[in-house]
Design an enzyme around this catalytic site. Structure first.
Site, PDB file in Angstrom:
ATOM      1  N   GLU A 288      23.158   0.315  20.670  1.00 37.88           N
ATOM      2  CA  GLU A 288      22.074   0.208  19.692  1.00 37.88           C
ATOM      3  C   GLU A 288      21.336   1.534  19.529  1.00 37.88           C
ATOM      4  OE1 GLU A 288      18.037  -2.559  19.162  1.00 37.88           O
ATOM      5  OE2 GLU A 288      18.963  -2.300  21.128  1.00 37.88           O
ATOM      6  N   LYS A 349      19.967  -5.954  11.750  1.00 34.70           N
ATOM      7  CA  LYS A 349      19.384  -6.932  12.674  1.00 34.70           C
ATOM      8  C   LYS A 349      18.388  -7.809  11.922  1.00 34.70           C
ATOM      9  CE  LYS A 349      17.084  -7.101  17.208  1.00 34.70           C
ATOM     10  NZ  LYS A 349      16.534  -6.266  18.304  1.00 34.70           N
ATOM     11  N   CYS A 401      21.210  -6.489  20.418  1.00 36.87           N
ATOM     12  CA  CYS A 401      20.269  -6.584  21.543  1.00 36.87           C
ATOM     13  C   CYS A 401      19.686  -7.987  21.686  1.00 36.87           C
ATOM     14  CB  CYS A 401      19.182  -5.528  21.381  1.00 36.87           C
ATOM     15  SG  CYS A 401      18.175  -5.266  22.873  1.00 36.87           S
TER      16      CYS A 401
END
Length: 522
Positions: A288, A349, A401
């Site tokens: 990430e 995300k 994540c």
């Protein structure tokens, strides 16, 4: 005359009943806190799931002898506060990455958040006490049901935070395989029920119930053992993956000089020759937010990455910028960079971290001096989980994540061939936080029957097969890369088809068992 605080005085020895009934308010609260803290030892990094057989009967007995529903509610809150303060202590590390700006907020993470999460347990214990049957054996089931339902609510209310579900204590054990059928919440319900029953039944001299509960648990364990093949499996045409772990400490990651060095680490790892006998690398995976990237302004960076990868596709975690009408539009993105330098379908995300990547109630909280940890102004949300298809890459679903902790947000409408989790656990130190995060990612593989590939900035980077077993990994705080094949996917699991219906079926089984035990006692 029978005691008003004892649910089953006819079967509980007077010594037990009298001792629990004689506890004062603060004694009950202390024991509840201790039981909750003990439950934390079931999770990584300690990983002793057997503590549940001690902590859960204790909590059942405390609730059984609570004089009122309000007293039971405080027992639930005390247990939750003990569980979450010990289990989430790693959150404090994030406030020390930039202590001059954020250290003063540490109590919000290490005390106020656990206190708030404990309110869910408070509600569950109160509801269970209000429905408490005369049979304490049935009562253990009622508490398990109410407790699981508030854990389900914790995973959904206010965007949800389903970290450290009690069922996760079975990670890396055969019992973990039950998640392929009943999911994480169903496994949580079974854990809270079957781990409480033996102790409660033995205290109540109901040996057959204790034996039945132990036999049921052993059956789940054995079924998990039988489900597991001896080794991880892949096909001859499975692509070769390279996981890149640049090991950039969070407090140095974006500083001038360091930023360039960490980016160079990622490039060097990408261009290194193949290792072992896996053949040429087909897919390189970066963690990430390795770099800030505005493709329209930085075509030379895209070209550098493509050149370093040669014939491989790079799936890169980047902080992606696009110019908007008023200000830069930033997303936490997973961006494919193809061998010819073209960009593939980007995933942004969608489940952002409150206070970390965006500020809830921004108008009010920003006036109080609060701000998010991430980029100024926060990130924009993506559209949600989806399956991404790129030539030369098996279809995948990305979980950036934090997104990997949400079992209900793993795949979109179309099932992918694998899951990939770029992450940056450097925010949370090197102890419990990253290890718990990795454990939860393993559950996503089991639940979906899909291999999961995890590239982490500082570790733990790993490939996990569709049974949740680690195939290869890079230890924390190592600058390294590793090549391996992508394990095969399984057929869709029962849980991936049933979803929340699986939890309802488990609750129905527990409820029917409670009715049977109540009738047998009466």
């Amino acid at each position: 005359m029978k005691s008003a605080t004892s649910t089953e005085p006819d079967t509980l020895p007077k010594g037990f009943a009298g001792w629990f009934a004689g506890l004062g308010r603060w004694h009950r609260l202390f024991l509840a806190f201790a039981a909750g803290a003990l439950m934390t030892a079931g999770h990584p990094p300690i990983g002793l799931p057997w503590v549940m057989f001690v902590a859960l009967p204790l909590l059942v007995m405390l609730v059984a002898h609570a004089p009122t529903g309000r007293a039971a509610a405080w027992i639930g809150w005390g247990a939750g506060f003990g569980y979450f303060t010990t289990g989430l202590h790693w959150i404090g590390h994030a406030f020390l990455v930039d202590p001059d700006r954020f250290a003063w907020l540490m109590p919000l993470g290490v005390l106020f958040l656990p206190a708030g999460l404990a309110l869910f347990w408070m509600l569950g214990f109160w509801a269970a006490r209000r429905l408490w049957p005369r049979s304490i054996l049935a009562a253990a089931g009622i508490l398990a049901i109410a407790w699981t339902l508030v854990e389900f609510a914790r995973g959904h209310v206010l965007t949800g935070f389903p970290w450290a579900l009690p069922g996760y204590v079975w990670v890396d054990t055969p019992a973990m395989q039950a998640a392929a059928v009943v999911g994480p919440y169903g496994l949580t319900a079974l854990t809270l029920w079957l781990c409480a029953l033996p102790g409660v039944a033995l205290m109540g001299r109901s040996r057959w119930v204790a034996g039945a509960a132990i036999a049921a648990g052993a059956g789940i364990w054995l079924a998990g053992e039988l489900r597991l093949p001896d080794i991880a499996q892949w096909s001859d045409d499975s692509p070769t993956l390279r996981l890149v772990q640049p090991n950039a400490p969070q407090h140095l990651k974006w500083k001038s000089g360091y930023y360039e060095a960490f980016y160079q680490r990622a490039l060097d790892s990408t261009s290194a020759p193949p290792t072992g006998d896996m053949g040429p690398v087909d897919i390189v995976i970066w963690p990430e937010s390795v770099i800030n990237l505005i493709p329209e302004d930085q075509p030379e960076v895209v070209a550098q990455i493509s050149e370093a990868a040669g014939d491989a596709v790079v799936l890169a975690g980047v902080t992606h910028g696009a110019r908007g009408t008023e200000r830069m539009h930033w997303t936490n993105a997973f961006l494919p960079i193809l061998p010819d330098g073209a960009l593939g379908v980007r995933y942004d995300k969608h489940h952002l971290v409150p206070f970390g990547e965006y500020l809830p109630f921004e108008g009010v909280l920003s006036a109080l001096g609060l701000r998010q940890f991430a980029i100024q102004g926060g990130f924009h949300r993506g559209v949600g989980p989806r399956t991404i298809k790129i030539d030369g890459v098996p279809s995948y679903s990305a979980l950036i994540c934090y997104e990997a902790i949400f079992p209900h947000e793993v795949v979109g409408d179309e099932r992918p061939e694998w899951l990939v989790q770029p992450t940056n656990d450097a925010w949370f130190g090197s102890y419990a936080g990253p290890q718990q995060h990795y454990a939860q990612a393993k559950f996503r593989a089991v639940e979906q029957g899909l291999p999961l590939v995890r590239a982490a900035n500082t570790g733990i980077s790993a490939v996990v097969d569709a049974y949740g077993r680690e195939v290869v990994s890079i230890k924390m705080h190592n600058y390294s890369y590793i090549d391996t094949k992508l394990p095969n996917a399984l057929l869709p699991t029962p849980y991936s088809r049933l979803k929340s219906v699986a939890l309802l079926l488990v609750i129905a089984i527990i409820a029917i068992s409670c009715v049977i035990m109540s009738k047998m006692r009466s």
